[in-house]
Design a protein around this motif. Structure first.
Motif, PDB file in Angstrom:
ATOM      1  N   TRP A 177       0.822  -1.209   0.000  1.00  0.00           N
ATOM      2  CA  TRP A 177       0.000   0.000   0.000  1.00  0.00           C
ATOM      3  C   TRP A 177       0.857   1.261   0.000  1.00  0.00           C
ATOM      4  CZ3 TRP A 177      -4.687   1.092  -1.361  1.00  0.00           C
ATOM      5  CH2 TRP A 177      -5.666   0.095  -1.356  1.00  0.00           C
ATOM      6  N   LEU A 178       1.946   1.253   0.720  1.00  0.00           N
ATOM      7  CA  LEU A 178       2.845   2.409   0.694  1.00  0.00           C
ATOM      8  C   LEU A 178       3.336   2.670  -0.725  1.00  0.00           C
ATOM      9  CD1 LEU A 178       4.921   1.817   3.948  1.00  0.00           C
ATOM     10  CD2 LEU A 178       3.477   3.802   3.482  1.00  0.00           C
ATOM     11  N   LYS A 179       3.683   1.590  -1.404  1.00  0.00           N
ATOM     12  CA  LYS A 179       4.160   1.718  -2.779  1.00  0.00           C
ATOM     13  C   LYS A 179       3.057   2.280  -3.683  1.00  0.00           C
ATOM     14  CE  LYS A 179       7.582   0.548  -5.692  1.00  0.00           C
ATOM     15  NZ  LYS A 179       7.604  -0.848  -6.212  1.00  0.00           N
ATOM     16  N   ARG A 180       1.843   1.779  -3.532  1.00  0.00           N
ATOM     17  CA  ARG A 180       0.726   2.247  -4.357  1.00  0.00           C
ATOM     18  C   ARG A 180       0.434   3.727  -4.132  1.00  0.00           C
ATOM     19  NH1 ARG A 180      -3.004  -2.692  -2.336  1.00  0.00           N
ATOM     20  NH2 ARG A 180      -2.028  -4.381  -3.531  1.00  0.00           N
ATOM     21  N   LEU A 181       0.633   4.187  -2.906  1.00  0.00           N
ATOM     22  CA  LEU A 181       0.316   5.565  -2.545  1.00  0.00           C
ATOM     23  C   LEU A 181       1.448   6.537  -2.850  1.00  0.00           C
ATOM     24  CD1 LEU A 181      -1.500   4.821   0.826  1.00  0.00           C
ATOM     25  CD2 LEU A 181      -2.558   5.669  -1.279  1.00  0.00           C
ATOM     26  N   GLY A 182       2.504   6.040  -3.464  1.00  0.00           N
ATOM     27  CA  GLY A 182       3.580   6.918  -3.875  1.00  0.00           C
ATOM     28  C   GLY A 182       4.699   7.099  -2.869  1.00  0.00           C
ATOM     29  N   TYR A 183       4.704   6.298  -1.819  1.00  0.00           N
ATOM     30  CA  TYR A 183       5.758   6.377  -0.810  1.00  0.00           C
ATOM     31  C   TYR A 183       6.870   5.372  -1.110  1.00  0.00           C
ATOM     32  CZ  TYR A 183       2.798   9.499   1.831  1.00  0.00           C
ATOM     33  OH  TYR A 183       2.049  10.581   2.204  1.00  0.00           O
ATOM     34  N   LYS A 184       7.952   5.478  -0.367  1.00  0.00           N
ATOM     35  CA  LYS A 184       9.110   4.617  -0.587  1.00  0.00           C
ATOM     36  C   LYS A 184       9.383   3.779   0.659  1.00  0.00           C
ATOM     37  CE  LYS A 184      11.196   8.066  -3.635  1.00  0.00           C
ATOM     38  NZ  LYS A 184      12.345   8.990  -3.818  1.00  0.00           N
ATOM     39  N   PRO A 185       8.768   2.612   0.752  1.00  0.00           N
ATOM     40  CA  PRO A 185       9.021   1.760   1.918  1.00  0.00           C
ATOM     41  C   PRO A 185      10.430   1.180   1.886  1.00  0.00           C
ATOM     42  CG  PRO A 185       7.644   0.619   0.322  1.00  0.00           C
ATOM     43  CD  PRO A 185       7.794   2.022  -0.172  1.00  0.00           C
ATOM     44  N   LEU A 186      11.076   1.222   3.015  1.00  0.00           N
ATOM     45  CA  LEU A 186      12.383   0.597   3.201  1.00  0.00           C
ATOM     46  C   LEU A 186      12.186  -0.448   4.283  1.00  0.00           C
ATOM     47  CD1 LEU A 186      15.349   0.664   2.338  1.00  0.00           C
ATOM     48  CD2 LEU A 186      15.775   2.318   4.159  1.00  0.00           C
ATOM     49  N   VAL A 187      12.358  -1.709   3.932  1.00  0.00           N
ATOM     50  CA  VAL A 187      11.916  -2.812   4.786  1.00  0.00           C
ATOM     51  C   VAL A 187      13.091  -3.497   5.489  1.00  0.00           C
ATOM     52  CG1 VAL A 187      10.510  -4.911   4.844  1.00  0.00           C
ATOM     53  CG2 VAL A 187      10.053  -3.146   3.108  1.00  0.00           C
ATOM     54  N   ILE A 188      12.841  -3.879   6.743  1.00  0.00           N
ATOM     55  CA  ILE A 188      13.806  -4.678   7.503  1.00  0.00           C
ATOM     56  C   ILE A 188      13.115  -5.981   7.894  1.00  0.00           C
ATOM     57  CG2 ILE A 188      15.415  -4.756   9.430  1.00  0.00           C
ATOM     58  CD1 ILE A 188      15.069  -1.702   9.672  1.00  0.00           C
ATOM     59  N   ILE A 189      13.723  -7.096   7.538  1.00  0.00           N
ATOM     60  CA  ILE A 189      13.125  -8.414   7.762  1.00  0.00           C
ATOM     61  C   ILE A 189      13.925  -9.181   8.811  1.00  0.00           C
ATOM     62  CG2 ILE A 189      12.565 -10.628   6.680  1.00  0.00           C
ATOM     63  CD1 ILE A 189      12.384  -9.127   4.000  1.00  0.00           C
ATOM     64  N   SER A 190      13.218  -9.773   9.760  1.00  0.00           N
ATOM     65  CA  SER A 190      13.903 -10.622  10.739  1.00  0.00           C
ATOM     66  C   SER A 190      13.959 -12.055  10.230  1.00  0.00           C
ATOM     67  CB  SER A 190      13.187 -10.575  12.099  1.00  0.00           C
ATOM     68  OG  SER A 190      12.004 -11.356  12.073  1.00  0.00           O
ATOM     69  N   ARG A 191      14.898 -12.820  10.755  1.00  0.00           N
ATOM     70  CA  ARG A 191      15.012 -14.231  10.367  1.00  0.00           C
ATOM     71  C   ARG A 191      13.763 -15.004  10.759  1.00  0.00           C
ATOM     72  NH1 ARG A 191      18.874 -15.199   6.550  1.00  0.00           N
ATOM     73  NH2 ARG A 191      20.704 -13.915   6.981  1.00  0.00           N
ATOM     74  N   ALA A 192      13.212 -14.671  11.930  1.00  0.00           N
ATOM     75  CA  ALA A 192      12.000 -15.355  12.380  1.00  0.00           C
ATOM     76  C   ALA A 192      10.832 -15.055  11.452  1.00  0.00           C
ATOM     77  CB  ALA A 192      11.661 -14.935  13.807  1.00  0.00           C
ATOM     78  N   ALA A 193      10.786 -13.832  10.920  1.00  0.00           N
ATOM     79  CA  ALA A 193       9.709 -13.467   9.995  1.00  0.00           C
ATOM     80  C   ALA A 193       9.763 -14.330   8.745  1.00  0.00           C
ATOM     81  CB  ALA A 193       9.813 -11.998   9.631  1.00  0.00           C
ATOM     82  N   GLU A 194      10.975 -14.631   8.274  1.00  0.00           N
ATOM     83  CA  GLU A 194      11.119 -15.510   7.111  1.00  0.00           C
ATOM     84  C   GLU A 194      10.487 -16.866   7.383  1.00  0.00           C
ATOM     85  OE1 GLU A 194      14.760 -15.096   4.344  1.00  0.00           O
ATOM     86  OE2 GLU A 194      15.563 -15.073   6.381  1.00  0.00           O
ATOM     87  N   ARG A 195      10.745 -17.411   8.560  1.00  0.00           N
ATOM     88  CA  ARG A 195      10.206 -18.731   8.912  1.00  0.00           C
ATOM     89  C   ARG A 195       8.685 -18.695   9.024  1.00  0.00           C
ATOM     90  NH1 ARG A 195      14.841 -18.566  12.255  1.00  0.00           N
ATOM     91  NH2 ARG A 195      13.629 -18.121  14.134  1.00  0.00           N
ATOM     92  N   VAL A 196       8.186 -17.649   9.689  1.00  0.00           N
ATOM     93  CA  VAL A 196       6.732 -17.548   9.860  1.00  0.00           C
ATOM     94  C   VAL A 196       6.034 -17.388   8.513  1.00  0.00           C
ATOM     95  CG1 VAL A 196       4.860 -16.199  10.888  1.00  0.00           C
ATOM     96  CG2 VAL A 196       6.956 -16.604  12.195  1.00  0.00           C
ATOM     97  N   ALA A 197       6.641 -16.632   7.593  1.00  0.00           N
ATOM     98  CA  ALA A 197       6.049 -16.440   6.260  1.00  0.00           C
ATOM     99  C   ALA A 197       5.917 -17.770   5.519  1.00  0.00           C
ATOM    100  CB  ALA A 197       6.890 -15.461   5.451  1.00  0.00           C
ATOM    101  N   ARG A 198       6.912 -18.632   5.688  1.00  0.00           N
ATOM    102  CA  ARG A 198       6.833 -19.949   5.033  1.00  0.00           C
ATOM    103  C   ARG A 198       5.717 -20.783   5.638  1.00  0.00           C
ATOM    104  NH1 ARG A 198      12.623 -19.419   4.839  1.00  0.00           N
ATOM    105  NH2 ARG A 198      12.830 -20.453   6.866  1.00  0.00           N
ATOM    106  N   ILE A 199       5.555 -20.683   6.957  1.00  0.00           N
ATOM    107  CA  ILE A 199       4.538 -21.485   7.643  1.00  0.00           C
ATOM    108  C   ILE A 199       3.130 -20.958   7.366  1.00  0.00           C
ATOM    109  CG2 ILE A 199       3.648 -22.148   9.917  1.00  0.00           C
ATOM    110  CD1 ILE A 199       6.591 -22.043  10.909  1.00  0.00           C
TER     111      ILE A 199
END
Length: 211
Positions: free
Chosen positions: A40-62
């Motif tokens: 949504w940030l991208k659609r609205l013309g903003y520039k998201p800069l994202v930080i991903i945790s290792r645990a988030a990677e695992r949860v996304a797969r699950i």
């Protein structure tokens, strides 16, 4: 929505510097909240800069059967939590941004920030916003909450951060999971001062007459 359309509709009013918003995605349940916030940030013309945790990677797969790096990489630039040499590790960078939203925010991340512990790029970046009085939004996704979690949340609220539980409202009459996700994403953008039409804001049962 591209930047030109966003400017015409007024959605970009209040953008700070280059329109960057820092998005932290941690290992709490509800990774979809973070993904949709970036989109949504991208659609609205903003520039998201994202930080991903290792645990988030695992949860996304699950939870979502997806590769989080690949998914986010299609939408925005991202850093992993161990990249402490990234731009957001310095307050000289974060003060030029609109703010930071950690969505979802794990209880571990909540505790680290409340304790002033900068063990990774997410908590370190968040502490920059606390030190400089910037906008820091923590979308916690946990239930029930015990005394320790509530005390940590209260401490951070008193220090100026916004505690935004992932608790969707039903007055918008959601029909899908996407509707409920968008409600929380919209609330986070509200706090950042970003105009949007992701969900219909409550107007009351009787609108005021200013004539």
């Amino acid at each position: 929505m591209d930047d030109g359309v966003a400017q015409k509709t007024g959605t970009n009013k209040g953008k700070k510097e280059n329109g960057q918003v820092i998005v932290g995605i941690t290992g709490a349940s509800g990774i979809i909240y973070g993904i949709e916030t970036v989109r949504w940030l991208k659609r609205l013309g903003y520039k998201p800069l994202v930080i991903i945790s290792r645990a988030a990677e695992r949860v996304a797969r699950i939870e979502n059967d997806l590769d989080l790096r690949e998914t986010i990489g299609k939408e925005a630039e991202f850093y992993m939590e161990e990249e402490i040499d990234a731009p957001t590790s310095s307050s000289s960078f974060t003060v030029k941004t609109l703010g930071m939203v950690i969505i979802p925010c794990s209880i571990k991340t909540l505790a680290e920030i409340a304790g002033g512990i900068s063990s990774n790029l997410i908590s370190r970046s968040a502490l920059n916003y606390l030190r400089t009085g910037g906008k820091l939004i923590l979308v916690i996704r946990e239930t029930p909450l015990g005394a320790i979690e509530l005390e940590n949340a209260l401490k951070l609220a008193r220090l100026g951060s916004i505690i935004l539980p992932a608790s969707p409202g039903f007055y918008v009459k959601p029909k899908t999971v996407e509707d409920m996700v968008n409600f929380i994403v919209g609330k986070a953008l509200d706090v950042l001062g970003i105009k949007h039409d992701i969900y219909e804001a409550w107007k009351g049962t009787r609108e005021p007459n200013f004539e």
